[in-house]
Design a protein around this motif. Structure first.
Motif, PDB file in Angstrom:
ATOM      1  N   ARG A   1       8.059 -28.910  54.017  1.00  0.00           N
ATOM      2  CA  ARG A   1       7.623 -27.546  53.475  1.00  0.00           C
ATOM      3  C   ARG A   1       7.577 -27.525  51.917  1.00  0.00           C
ATOM      4  NH1 ARG A   1       8.726 -22.955  56.386  1.00  0.00           N
ATOM      5  NH2 ARG A   1       8.054 -21.887  54.500  1.00  0.00           N
ATOM      6  N   GLY A   2       6.528 -26.911  51.227  1.00  0.00           N
ATOM      7  CA  GLY A   2       6.383 -26.714  49.959  1.00  0.00           C
ATOM      8  C   GLY A   2       6.907 -25.876  49.489  1.00  0.00           C
ATOM      9  N   GLN A   3       7.587 -25.668  48.088  1.00  0.00           N
ATOM     10  CA  GLN A   3       7.934 -24.542  47.574  1.00  0.00           C
ATOM     11  C   GLN A   3       6.978 -24.122  46.730  1.00  0.00           C
ATOM     12  OE1 GLN A   3      11.262 -26.506  46.370  1.00  0.00           O
ATOM     13  NE2 GLN A   3      10.817 -26.508  44.542  1.00  0.00           N
ATOM     14  N   GLY A   4       6.810 -22.742  46.073  1.00  0.00           N
ATOM     15  CA  GLY A   4       6.016 -22.164  45.305  1.00  0.00           C
ATOM     16  C   GLY A   4       6.646 -22.236  43.835  1.00  0.00           C
ATOM     17  N   ILE A   5       6.041 -21.664  43.103  1.00  0.00           N
ATOM     18  CA  ILE A   5       6.695 -21.804  41.472  1.00  0.00           C
ATOM     19  C   ILE A   5       6.725 -20.277  40.951  1.00  0.00           C
ATOM     20  CG2 ILE A   5       6.226 -22.569  39.179  1.00  0.00           C
ATOM     21  CD1 ILE A   5       4.514 -24.757  40.362  1.00  0.00           C
ATOM     22  N   VAL A   6       7.891 -20.042  40.225  1.00  0.00           N
ATOM     23  CA  VAL A   6       8.230 -18.878  39.509  1.00  0.00           C
ATOM     24  C   VAL A   6       7.536 -18.746  38.203  1.00  0.00           C
ATOM     25  CG1 VAL A   6      10.023 -16.919  38.969  1.00  0.00           C
ATOM     26  CG2 VAL A   6      10.318 -18.361  40.799  1.00  0.00           C
ATOM     27  N   LEU A   7       6.487 -18.221  38.230  1.00  0.00           N
ATOM     28  CA  LEU A   7       5.936 -17.935  36.664  1.00  0.00           C
ATOM     29  C   LEU A   7       6.398 -17.036  35.810  1.00  0.00           C
ATOM     30  CD1 LEU A   7       2.082 -17.752  37.962  1.00  0.00           C
ATOM     31  CD2 LEU A   7       3.164 -19.864  37.239  1.00  0.00           C
ATOM     32  N   ALA A   8       6.214 -17.219  34.394  1.00  0.00           N
ATOM     33  CA  ALA A   8       6.649 -16.259  33.663  1.00  0.00           C
ATOM     34  C   ALA A   8       5.981 -14.895  33.925  1.00  0.00           C
ATOM     35  CB  ALA A   8       6.503 -16.492  32.142  1.00  0.00           C
ATOM     36  N   ALA A   9       6.721 -13.795  33.373  1.00  0.00           N
ATOM     37  CA  ALA A   9       6.287 -12.372  33.295  1.00  0.00           C
ATOM     38  C   ALA A   9       4.713 -12.325  33.000  1.00  0.00           C
ATOM     39  CB  ALA A   9       6.961 -11.370  32.780  1.00  0.00           C
ATOM     40  N   ASP A  10       4.353 -13.184  32.181  1.00  0.00           N
ATOM     41  CA  ASP A  10       2.847 -13.081  31.697  1.00  0.00           C
ATOM     42  C   ASP A  10       1.811 -14.110  32.474  1.00  0.00           C
ATOM     43  OD1 ASP A  10       3.441 -15.867  31.028  1.00  0.00           O
ATOM     44  OD2 ASP A  10       3.387 -15.546  29.003  1.00  0.00           O
TER      45      ASP A  10
END
Length: 577
Positions: free
Chosen positions: A320-329
């Motif tokens: 299973r691959g996980q996503g990435i939490v981006l910055a608010a921008d």
């Protein structure tokens, strides 16, 4: 890139830009600095874009426009020709570069929504689809059709020719840094590349005071002459060790096997240990691992299997691959950009449970999503809502026996049915790693319990048993998501031991079926009870059940039933006097 003709001209002193030698010096210095960086560093997402203006302009043969020529380290030699035309309105890296240096950002593709306004935010950048605009004879064409038309035009005019370039990865087994596994090769002027003999393995890196990259682009190991200079294993003559090291992916390509038998000094793992522990049930990692660690480990493992060194052909049963939490921008978090969210600050303001709950709830586990302080506040409000509900229910039934018997009236059945549906949903979603929908299901359950009508009924002493078991189930379901809150409430509830080692709640298959209906029982038009019935219940069965319901019966006692009105599957109304 060093092999690019432009770089070669700079190195040979043949570079004569329009703006004078000072600009040439800046470009030459920038190229030299870039050559000391690895390709991986140059491809890092979110890194601040750098570059140098050459002082040159080239005329676009399609538009006649003079275009400034820049050099930048995010342009790679292996991509096309190593020289390209920037499209900042339709490529994220080009947009970042143009924004950094104040270059024009011209939209040439109309969005699917018909938007033709200037692109000013990175969230507006689109790449894969749309219709051409501001593109002369290509206007109105689909982007993919326009690409073919453009190549035809360029070929006909003699501006260029079609060429296929395959983008291949070399597994980055060429790293100019100090750390990483040494490559056991010795370079001999006479015998060439010679493998280090088995009895001389492993090759140990020397201790150094400085391990920063060198100005020449070589590994810091190249300067450790006592380590580099050695003898050829074949001829015994002077030779040099390989100074590049393996990437960090190399060692982790088989580390899972070492975990199975970490103290074995005869092999990386015994056959017995591998047969017991292997193969791993689940490989969990980010999408960048798909072409790096995951690819390598499968390749190595299958080689081991062919050699008879491991018992299974695959290292992992599932991935299973996980996503990435981006910055608010919307950009990738990076210290160099300054858009990193510090979890310590979030915990100080909201608590660890709120942070954990929000991360689970913010998006599907395998999707990339931007950070949102506003939605974090919503998770915090939910935590407080749960705390308040639990305190109110415990206060309302303080001292009441938790296991007291209770009639299965309509309200109890409704609450238990909702509870068991929540158990099933959270259980199934957690098992499938659908964490966001598991939290959503729990939120719906809390909304049901804390609704004015349900909560008031749960406060009644007659409903103490269903209130206790509903709260107990809620705390158990909360434990994986808000562990500290659940542990505290579990203790307040009077349970012994930790909530995290308590048995996980099980749902009753009969209670989660949606083959029941709720029928209102009225006496002279006022609601006095609710019935749970099968969808195919007859009017006569509903009337008999309504008369027998304890809550309705007390309003019928001593009364003369003048008329009974039955609305099938919905209402039973007794008119009395």
């Amino acid at each position: 890139a060093p092999e690019h003709p432009f770089a070669q001209k700079v190195a040979a002193g043949q570079y004569k830009p329009a703006e004078g030698a000072s600009q040439a010096a800046k470009v030459a210095a920038y190229i030299k600095k870039t050559q000391a960086k690895s390709e991986i560093e140059r491809q890092e997402e979110g890194r601040k874009k750098t570059g140098a203006f050459t002082g040159f302009y080239v005329k676009n043969p399609l538009t006649g426009r003079d275009m400034p020529v820049w050099v930048s380290d995010f342009v790679l030699a292996g991509f096309g020709t190593g020289a390209l035309v920037g499209v900042p309105a339709h490529d994220r890296r080009d947009f970042e570069f143009a924004t950094e240096f104040g270059l024009d950002i011209v939209r040439v593709v109309k969005g699917a929504d018909g938007d033709t306004s200037p692109v000013t935010e990175i969230s507006q950048v689109q790449e894969e689809q749309g219709t051409m605009v501001n593109s002369g004879f290509l206007d109105g064409m689909d982007i993919h059709q326009a690409t073919v038309k453009m190549m035809d035009y360029m070929t006909e005019k003699g501006y260029g020719e079609r060429k296929v370039t395959y983008r291949l990865r070399d597994w980055i087994f060429s790293r100019q840094h100090y750390w990483g596994e040494p490559i056991p090769i010795i370079h001999c002027p006479k015998d060439g590349a010679v493998a280090v003999p088995a009895e001389q393995l492993p090759v140990i890196l020397p201790k150094v005071e400085h391990y920063e990259p060198t100005d020449t682009g070589e590994s810091p190991l190249a300067e450790v002459t006592d380590w580099v200079n050695t003898k050829c294993p074949t001829c015994g003559g002077p030779a040099k060790r390989e100074t590049d090291t393996m990437p960090n992916w190399a060692g982790s390509s088989w580390y899972y096997l070492r975990y199975m038998d970490a103290h074995n000094d005869e092999a990386f793992a015994s056959r017995e240990a591998m047969e017991y522990w292997g193969m791993a049930d689940l490989y969990l990692g980010g999408m960048e691992h798909t072409t790096l660690h995951l690819l390598y480990s499968r390749f190595w493992h299958q080689f081991f299997y062919d050699e008879g060194l491991v018992p299974t052909p695959e290292p992992y049963a599932a991935r299973r691959g996980q996503g990435i939490v981006l910055a608010a921008d919307g950009r990738k978090m990076s210290k160099s950009i300054g858009n990193v969210v510090n979890p310590t600050d979030i915990i100080a303001n909201y608590g660890a449970d709120t942070l954990r709950l929000y991360i689970m709830f913010m998006a599907p586990y395998d999707e990339t999503t931007p950070w949102s302080e506003e939605r974090l506040g919503g998770a915090s409000r939910f935590v407080y809502k749960v705390w308040t509900l639990a305190q109110e229910l415990m206060e309302a039934h303080n001292g009441a026996p938790k296991g007291m018997a209770q009639d299965d009236d309509a309200f109890t059945i409704l609450v238990d049915r909702t509870t068991h549906k929540a158990i099933k949903r959270v259980h199934d979603d957690l098992g499938a790693m659908h964490f966001n929908t598991a939290v959503a299901g729990l939120m719906e359950y809390v909304n049901f319990l804390s609704s004015a009508k349900t909560k008031l009924a749960l406060f009644e002493s007659a409903n103490a048993a269903v209130a206790w078991r509903s709260l107990r189930t809620l705390i158990l379901l909360l434990a994986p998501m808000t562990p500290h809150l659940a542990e505290e409430l579990w203790n307040q509830l009077g349970e012994t031991g930790s909530v995290h080692i308590a048995g996980w709640p099980k749902y009753d298959p009969n209670l989660i079926k949606d083959d029941v209906i709720t029928v209102i029982v009225q006496v002279n038009g006022k609601v006095r009870a609710n019935l749970i019935a099968a969808p195919d219940v007859t009017d006569a069965e509903l009337e008999a059940a309504a008369k027998a319901d304890p809550k309705a019966a007390k309003f019928l006692e001593g009364q003369h039933i003048v008329k009974t009105i039955v609305i099938p599957r919905k209402v039973v109304n007794f008119v009395v006097r």
